[in-house]
Scaffold this active site. Structure first.
Site, PDB file in Angstrom:
ATOM      1  N   CYS A  24      47.536  44.475  34.694  1.00  0.00           N
ATOM      2  CA  CYS A  24      46.659  43.467  35.311  1.00  0.00           C
ATOM      3  C   CYS A  24      46.022  42.530  34.297  1.00  0.00           C
ATOM      4  O   CYS A  24      45.450  41.502  34.680  1.00  0.00           O
ATOM      5  CB  CYS A  24      45.586  44.159  36.130  1.00  0.00           C
ATOM      6  SG  CYS A  24      46.241  45.148  37.491  1.00  0.00           S
TER       7      CYS A  24
ATOM      8  N   HIS B 101      44.936  38.646  43.903  1.00  0.00           N
ATOM      9  CA  HIS B 101      45.269  39.257  42.606  1.00  0.00           C
ATOM     10  C   HIS B 101      46.779  39.328  42.384  1.00  0.00           C
ATOM     11  O   HIS B 101      47.367  40.409  42.392  1.00  0.00           O
ATOM     12  CB  HIS B 101      44.639  40.648  42.535  1.00  0.00           C
ATOM     13  CG  HIS B 101      44.814  41.350  41.240  1.00  0.00           C
ATOM     14  ND1 HIS B 101      45.004  40.703  40.033  1.00  0.00           N
ATOM     15  CD2 HIS B 101      44.818  42.697  40.949  1.00  0.00           C
ATOM     16  CE1 HIS B 101      45.113  41.599  39.070  1.00  0.00           C
ATOM     17  NE2 HIS B 101      45.021  42.811  39.596  1.00  0.00           N
TER      18      HIS B 101
END
Length: 400
Positions: A81, A350
């Protein structure tokens, strides 16, 4: 040498399979917007680090070829991430190291619907291959203390971190939900956000539970999207008259897991608090700035608990005080800082490879005074925090 962001661009972040587009389509849109924002052409770009997690090897080249076939080096970056911030960090290092005057950092992700798993970025709740996964230590810490359930693994480890924080400090479910309420409220004014609906704390608490105490409206969704930033040298800014567009990267630091991440046996440490704290410490030290100098923050709220943990890691409050901090209004408009004016990961979305660069896009708009209805009044210094399990934490300080 100094480095500056002179152009940013992004697509709207969307639920996977909403649009019939490929990752190179979204990368072309975001990259083209960044170049247009900077007022330069692709043939002025000298290097391109490209971040993504779910596409095939050399997908960076396939995406960048839509912007031009100039033969410049393209680097494929994957840091879970934290991928977007890692690509940006490479761009900054190329510039500050004197290797290039103009670098395009690009991130994108085309994802599938459904929750993320915990094995090398995969999906699903099975435990059979965790033993050989890059996050085996992290999930081993969780399993030893909390067991392993059938809920999505990433929600489990962050949800269990939330339980530990609640048990140790008295943090409440309402305080966790206040993070989601704030960020969903902020996203109403962001045309790039995947979600643009406001919710009350009670509505967030009443949403479907993903892994106790986290409800759906406190968890970042899977998303399609792309973001890009043009990073240049001071010399390039002067030659091309870009001072009015330039936002300085004052300092940037990355930290990875240390002994502290695992020694305590706590999910709070395993999800990245020690490395976030260390990355922030290094960034503050290199810049001569502190959290007291920051006006606006884009941080990695993959789950509501991570926003609270990051408040503490960045020095915004003492350990255990983050629930009270968000409840007080200190992290929204009219408070001490505005945190996640974009809506954050929870509401903006995201797409893993794009997230870290999208944070930079939002801060660039804020520091230029171009954020429209979500503008933070008088914003002069911004901080971005991007984290990935496995692990990497990147903290970037920007000044307008």
């Amino acid at each position: 040498m100094r480095s500056y962001v002179v152009g940013v661009g992004m697509t709207r972040f969307e639920k996977p399979e909403t649009r019939e587009w490929q990752y190179w389509d979204m990368a072309k849109e975001a990259g083209g917007k960044a170049l247009e924002d900077a007022g330069i052409s692709y043939d002025q770009v000298e290097q391109v680090p490209v971040g993504y997690c779910f596409q095939a090897s050399a997908a960076g080249q396939r995406a960048v070829y839509e912007l031009g076939l100039t033969g410049v080096p393209v680097y494929n970056v994957n840091n879970n991430c934290a991928t977007g911030a890692t690509a940006l960090m490479m761009a900054r290092q190329f510039v500050e190291g004197g290797l290039s005057d103009c670098v395009l950092a690009l991130g994108f992700e085309k994802m599938a619907r459904g929750s993320l798993g915990g094995v090398g970025g995969g999906r699903g709740g099975g435990t059979g291959d965790f033993a050989v996964s890059p996050v085996a230590r992290h999930y081993g810490i969780m399993a030893a203390r909390h067991g392993f359930e059938t809920t999505p693994p990433t929600a489990q480890i962050f949800g269990n971190a939330a339980r530990e924080h609640m048990e140790k400090y008295g943090t409440t479910e309402a305080q966790l939900a206040a993070v989601g309420a704030k960020n969903h409220r902020h996203s109403v004014n962001n045309p790039y956000a995947q979600f643009q609906d406001a919710y009350t704390v009670d509505e967030i608490l009443a949403a479907r539970t993903v892994h106790r105490p986290l409800t759906k409206l406190q968890c970042s969704p899977t998303s399609d999207g792309s973001a890009a930033a043009v990073v240049v040298s001071e010399r390039f800014v002067e030659r091309h008259g870009l001072a009015a567009r330039a936002v300085e990267i004052v300092a940037q630091a990355m930290a990875t897991d240390t002994d502290e991440s695992f020694a305590s046996g706590s999910c709070v440490d395993a999800v990245g608090v020690p490395m976030s704290r260390e990355a922030a410490r290094r960034a503050y030290e290199r810049s001569g700035l502190g959290i007291e100098d920051v006006d606006v923050v884009e941080l990695h709220d993959c789950f509501s608990i991570n926003e609270l943990l990051t408040y503490e890691a960045l020095g915004m409050c003492a350990p255990g005080e983050s629930g009270k901090l968000v409840e007080s209004g200190a992290t929204t408009y009219g408070g001490r800082w505005v945190v996640n004016p974009s809506g954050g990961l929870i509401s903006k979305g995201h797409p893993l490879g794009a997230t870290g660069i999208a944070q930079i896009a939002e801060l660039t708009w804020q520091l230029r005074g171009e954020a429209g209805a979500r503008q933070v009044e008088g914003a002069g210094v911004g901080l971005a925090h991007n984290i990935g399990l496995g692990g990497a934490a990147v903290v970037t300080l920007l000044r307008g």
